[in-house]
Design a protein around this motif. Structure first.
Motif, PDB file in Angstrom:
ATOM      1  N   VAL A  27       3.128 -22.179   8.293  1.00 14.61           N
ATOM      2  CA  VAL A  27       3.637 -21.127   7.409  1.00 14.61           C
ATOM      3  C   VAL A  27       3.866 -21.761   6.041  1.00 14.61           C
ATOM      4  O   VAL A  27       4.482 -22.818   5.921  1.00 14.61           O
ATOM      5  N   VAL A  28       3.298 -21.118   5.031  1.00 17.48           N
ATOM      6  CA  VAL A  28       3.391 -21.598   3.651  1.00 17.48           C
ATOM      7  C   VAL A  28       4.369 -20.695   2.911  1.00 17.48           C
ATOM      8  O   VAL A  28       4.195 -19.470   2.895  1.00 17.48           O
ATOM      9  N   VAL A  29       5.363 -21.288   2.289  1.00 18.96           N
ATOM     10  CA  VAL A  29       6.404 -20.527   1.597  1.00 18.96           C
ATOM     11  C   VAL A  29       6.184 -20.666   0.098  1.00 18.96           C
ATOM     12  O   VAL A  29       6.335 -21.748  -0.464  1.00 18.96           O
ATOM     13  N   GLY A  30       5.805 -19.578  -0.557  1.00 20.96           N
ATOM     14  CA  GLY A  30       5.546 -19.575  -1.992  1.00 20.96           C
ATOM     15  C   GLY A  30       4.114 -19.186  -2.282  1.00 20.96           C
ATOM     16  O   GLY A  30       3.179 -19.876  -1.854  1.00 20.96           O
ATOM     17  N   GLY A  31       3.936 -18.067  -3.005  1.00 21.59           N
ATOM     18  CA  GLY A  31       2.602 -17.529  -3.242  1.00 21.59           C
ATOM     19  C   GLY A  31       2.113 -17.697  -4.661  1.00 21.59           C
ATOM     20  O   GLY A  31       1.438 -16.817  -5.197  1.00 21.59           O
ATOM     21  N   GLY A  32       2.423 -18.825  -5.291  1.00 22.77           N
ATOM     22  CA  GLY A  32       1.778 -19.174  -6.545  1.00 22.77           C
ATOM     23  C   GLY A  32       0.459 -19.869  -6.252  1.00 22.77           C
ATOM     24  O   GLY A  32      -0.040 -19.854  -5.130  1.00 22.77           O
ATOM     25  N   ILE A  33      -0.114 -20.529  -7.258  1.00 24.08           N
ATOM     26  CA  ILE A  33      -1.427 -21.148  -7.065  1.00 24.08           C
ATOM     27  C   ILE A  33      -1.360 -22.265  -6.039  1.00 24.08           C
ATOM     28  O   ILE A  33      -2.310 -22.452  -5.255  1.00 24.08           O
ATOM     29  N   THR A  34      -0.259 -23.015  -5.972  1.00 22.05           N
ATOM     30  CA  THR A  34      -0.172 -24.112  -5.012  1.00 22.05           C
ATOM     31  C   THR A  34      -0.104 -23.586  -3.588  1.00 22.05           C
ATOM     32  O   THR A  34      -0.837 -24.040  -2.700  1.00 22.05           O
ATOM     33  N   GLY A  35       0.773 -22.606  -3.339  1.00 22.83           N
ATOM     34  CA  GLY A  35       0.874 -22.036  -2.001  1.00 22.83           C
ATOM     35  C   GLY A  35      -0.404 -21.356  -1.569  1.00 22.83           C
ATOM     36  O   GLY A  35      -0.832 -21.472  -0.410  1.00 22.83           O
ATOM     37  N   ALA A  36      -1.027 -20.636  -2.499  1.00 24.74           N
ATOM     38  CA  ALA A  36      -2.292 -19.995  -2.184  1.00 24.74           C
ATOM     39  C   ALA A  36      -3.331 -21.044  -1.806  1.00 24.74           C
ATOM     40  O   ALA A  36      -4.092 -20.882  -0.843  1.00 24.74           O
ATOM     41  N   GLY A  37      -3.361 -22.154  -2.562  1.00 24.80           N
ATOM     42  CA  GLY A  37      -4.306 -23.221  -2.266  1.00 24.80           C
ATOM     43  C   GLY A  37      -4.052 -23.856  -0.913  1.00 24.80           C
ATOM     44  O   GLY A  37      -4.999 -24.161  -0.167  1.00 24.80           O
ATOM     45  N   VAL A  38      -2.785 -24.076  -0.564  1.00 26.65           N
ATOM     46  CA  VAL A  38      -2.450 -24.660   0.739  1.00 26.65           C
ATOM     47  C   VAL A  38      -2.878 -23.712   1.860  1.00 26.65           C
ATOM     48  O   VAL A  38      -3.458 -24.139   2.871  1.00 26.65           O
ATOM     49  N   ALA A  39      -2.607 -22.411   1.697  1.00 27.11           N
ATOM     50  CA  ALA A  39      -2.998 -21.440   2.725  1.00 27.11           C
ATOM     51  C   ALA A  39      -4.512 -21.435   2.930  1.00 27.11           C
ATOM     52  O   ALA A  39      -4.998 -21.422   4.072  1.00 27.11           O
ATOM     53  N   LEU A  40      -5.268 -21.461   1.831  1.00 22.05           N
ATOM     54  CA  LEU A  40      -6.727 -21.449   1.947  1.00 22.05           C
ATOM     55  C   LEU A  40      -7.238 -22.738   2.576  1.00 22.05           C
ATOM     56  O   LEU A  40      -8.113 -22.713   3.455  1.00 22.05           O
ATOM     57  N   ASP A  41      -6.710 -23.874   2.144  1.00 29.60           N
ATOM     58  CA  ASP A  41      -7.152 -25.141   2.700  1.00 29.60           C
ATOM     59  C   ASP A  41      -6.895 -25.185   4.207  1.00 29.60           C
ATOM     60  O   ASP A  41      -7.769 -25.560   4.999  1.00 29.60           O
ATOM     61  N   ALA A  42      -5.684 -24.769   4.604  1.00 26.25           N
ATOM     62  CA  ALA A  42      -5.317 -24.838   6.022  1.00 26.25           C
ATOM     63  C   ALA A  42      -6.155 -23.889   6.869  1.00 26.25           C
ATOM     64  O   ALA A  42      -6.676 -24.269   7.924  1.00 26.25           O
ATOM     65  N   VAL A  43      -6.307 -22.649   6.431  1.00 28.66           N
ATOM     66  CA  VAL A  43      -7.050 -21.683   7.248  1.00 28.66           C
ATOM     67  C   VAL A  43      -8.527 -22.037   7.302  1.00 28.66           C
ATOM     68  O   VAL A  43      -9.199 -21.814   8.316  1.00 28.66           O
ATOM     69  N   SER A  44      -9.051 -22.626   6.231  1.00 26.14           N
ATOM     70  CA  SER A  44     -10.463 -23.009   6.233  1.00 26.14           C
ATOM     71  C   SER A  44     -10.722 -24.213   7.136  1.00 26.14           C
ATOM     72  O   SER A  44     -11.866 -24.494   7.493  1.00 26.14           O
ATOM     73  N   ARG A  45      -9.673 -24.945   7.522  1.00 28.87           N
ATOM     74  CA  ARG A  45      -9.811 -26.042   8.484  1.00 28.87           C
ATOM     75  C   ARG A  45      -9.664 -25.549   9.919  1.00 28.87           C
ATOM     76  O   ARG A  45      -9.721 -26.336  10.858  1.00 28.87           O
ATOM     77  N   GLY A  46      -9.437 -24.244  10.092  1.00 32.27           N
ATOM     78  CA  GLY A  46      -9.321 -23.688  11.433  1.00 32.27           C
ATOM     79  C   GLY A  46      -7.911 -23.504  11.928  1.00 32.27           C
ATOM     80  O   GLY A  46      -7.690 -23.140  13.093  1.00 32.27           O
ATOM     81  N   LEU A  47      -6.911 -23.730  11.075  1.00 33.18           N
ATOM     82  CA  LEU A  47      -5.516 -23.528  11.458  1.00 33.18           C
ATOM     83  C   LEU A  47      -5.129 -22.066  11.282  1.00 33.18           C
ATOM     84  O   LEU A  47      -5.646 -21.378  10.402  1.00 33.18           O
ATOM     85  N   SER A  48      -4.201 -21.596  12.107  1.00 30.75           N
ATOM     86  CA  SER A  48      -3.644 -20.258  11.903  1.00 30.75           C
ATOM     87  C   SER A  48      -2.537 -20.365  10.864  1.00 30.75           C
ATOM     88  O   SER A  48      -1.713 -21.277  10.916  1.00 30.75           O
ATOM     89  N   VAL A  49      -2.537 -19.433   9.906  1.00 31.53           N
ATOM     90  CA  VAL A  49      -1.700 -19.575   8.710  1.00 31.53           C
ATOM     91  C   VAL A  49      -0.986 -18.269   8.390  1.00 31.53           C
ATOM     92  O   VAL A  49      -1.584 -17.187   8.464  1.00 31.53           O
ATOM     93  N   ALA A  50       0.283 -18.384   8.004  1.00 28.37           N
ATOM     94  CA  ALA A  50       1.016 -17.282   7.381  1.00 28.37           C
ATOM     95  C   ALA A  50       1.441 -17.744   5.993  1.00 28.37           C
ATOM     96  O   ALA A  50       1.936 -18.867   5.830  1.00 28.37           O
TER      97      ALA A  50
END
Length: 528
Positions: A27-50
């Motif tokens: 779970v990524v807390v914070g929806g600025g560019i950094t949080g958005a980037g972390v969410a994309l990186d994690a989900v693109s590696r096959g992790l389930s992400v919120a």
């Protein structure tokens, strides 16, 4: 089936239901560019992400930057070669693979003033040459970012007509990247994460974090939201210290003034102005695609400002006008300033120390704090390097989870991204292609659905109701502030926002009614 990249009230409800009944990997807390980037990186590696955000995506620092994707010329001047190199590499990935539709080349003129010592001009020329070497070493070709040039005064006038060329020896031209809109870059990353399966939630405010849990509140309903995860990542920017007491985060206010482009002679390039007495620090005069010019920025610690709406103090206005007017034929006045905006950069004071020039002297390197039993925190850095920040954070996540999953984001295009050749074939106005990429034709097609969607919001703008409708339908907009402040940026000129408000209210109501009917129809088809 609807486009999986669309984020709206319906997708938000599905995400709420999912996190209520499932444990996610991250779970990524914070929806600025950094949080958005972390969410994309994690989900693109096959992790389930919120991904959760307390307001709108990009509503804080990430939506109020200088809109530059730059290789770090100022860092070269400060001998911070590591940050300059990292910036040059990340600029390469953004412009060539990730978001070529949202990041365009922008020329910068460095005036060589007769009043300045000759060594300053020589230093600027050398810096530009080294900067171009970094560009070439990064693999970014001259077809994307042209080589630098020595400019005659006549050439300076053609590119930056407002400059007083009688006071110049010559000029130097170099090229960098400019985001068409920083808020759109954030949205592009968020929507790409959603397309890959991330559960995206705005208006969910975290109240406490542990290494594996997030306690939050749905600010639309007041309901409690509890999220279970195998790892928690804190990407809350200037608020990071609220969840990580060991960090000392210095909010640095970056103020920009807004003037009409015609007042600056409709420049074809940006230009830099050195801040007197501060070698390597500049004020930028930045032409925008929308007929405006941004002048910025300040760099001053501000521990009391509202992170979402920092006020612009009068002394910031005076400072920027005083610096830039020293180079103009006709100085700007307060009456020429039609708007202003500011953002707060999260600088990690404890990690890098505070220099003699205040926050302007704190490095833009980022920090990953990974302490067992606590959330992983990523803070600092800048918009250009968001992808690398996210990669480092998710590397820490997968190490903590004990799995192997390599980063894929260097060559992962965002929603709407395509080559210049493909973008040139899209049947839509160039302005829409620059804003939406391959989705421009879909936005254009909305204008056929209702005459109100085809009309400009007011006389003097090209922005149509279709763009607002699409913002609600696909980009998560849910309020007038979302539409005027971040999906269109009309609020940067309050007089323009006032002209657009009536039509924008109608379009918002229309889009909400349409979404409500679609949700009712979907429930009926499901037999609910």
């Amino acid at each position: 089936m609807k486009n999986p990249s669309w984020i709206n009230c319906e997708s938000r409800q599905r995400a709420l239901e999912h996190v209520a009944h499932h444990t996610v990997d991250v779970v990524v807390v914070g929806g600025g560019i950094t949080g958005a980037g972390v969410a994309l990186d994690a989900v693109s590696r096959g992790l389930s992400v919120a991904l959760i955000e307390s307001h709108d995506f990009g509503a804080g620092t990430s939506g109020y930057s200088s809109k530059l994707i730059h290789g770090g010329l100022r860092y070269l001047a400060r001998m911070d070669f590591a940050v300059a190199w990292e910036s040059a590499m990340e600029r390469r990935w953004l412009m060539s693979n990730i978001a070529p539709h949202l990041v365009r080349p922008l020329g910068f003129v460095i005036p060589d003033a007769r009043s300045a010592p000759a060594w300053e001009g020589a230093a600027a020329a050398l810096g530009v040459v080294i900067y171009d070497v970094l560009r070439r070493l990064s693999g970014l070709g001259s077809k994307t970012l042209p080589r630098p040039q020595l400019l005659s005064n006549q050439a300076v006038t053609a590119l930056a007509p407002a400059l007083d060329v009688t006071a110049l020896r010559r000029g130097y031209l170099y090229w960098d990247g400019q985001a068409v809109d920083d808020a759109r870059l954030v949205l592009g990353v968020v929507r790409t994460a959603a397309r890959h399966g991330a559960h995206v939630l705005r208006d969910v405010k975290a109240s406490s974090l542990t290494a594996t849990t997030v306690e939050a509140v749905d600010t639309r309903t007041g309901a409690r939201v509890a999220i279970q995860a195998r790892a928690v990542v804190n990407t809350t920017g200037v608020w990071a210290g609220d969840f990580e007491p060991q960090l000392s985060v210095t909010p640095s206010r970056g103020t920009h003034l807004v003037v009409r482009a015609e007042r600056m002679g409709n420049p074809h390039a940006a230009h830099t102005v050195g801040v007197p007495g501060h070698f390597g620090r500049y004020v930028f005069v930045l032409p925008q695609p929308c007929g405006l010019v941004y002048i910025g920025l300040t760099d001053e610690a501000d521990h009391t400002a509202d992170g979402h709406r920092p006020q612009v103090p009068e002394h910031d206005v005076d400072f920027l006008l005083d610096v830039v007017n020293a180079t103009l034929t006709v100085p700007l006045t307060r009456e020429d300033v039609v708007g202003s905006f500011a953002g707060l950069r999260p600088l990690v004071e404890a990690a890098h120390g505070d220099g003699p020039d205040g926050t302007a002297d704190i490095s833009r390197r980022h920090l990953i704090r990974d302490v067992p039993g606590a959330p992983i925190t990523v803070v600092g850095g800048k918009m250009t390097t968001y992808r690398r920040m996210a990669q480092d954070a998710v590397d820490a996540v997968v190490a903590r989870l004990g799995i192997e999953a390599s980063c894929r984001t260097k060559t992962l295009p965002l929603v709407g991204a395509a080559s210049a050749t493909v973008l040139g074939t899209i049947d839509a106005p160039a302005r829409l292609v620059a804003k939406y990429g391959t989705e421009a034709a879909a936005v254009q097609a909305l204008q056929l659905q209702d005459p109100r969607l085809a009309e400009p919001l007011f006389d003097g703008t090209e922005i149509t109701g279709a763009e607002l409708f699409f913002a609600v339908q696909a980009e998560g907009a849910a309020s007038m502030a979302d539409l005027l402040e971040r999906r269109t940026r009309l609020a940067f000129v309050p007089a323009d926002a006032a002209l657009a408000r009536g039509r924008a209210e109608q379009i918002l109501a229309m889009a909400e009614s349409f979404s409500s009917r679609e949700q009712t129809s979907a429930r009926n088809e499901a037999g609910e």
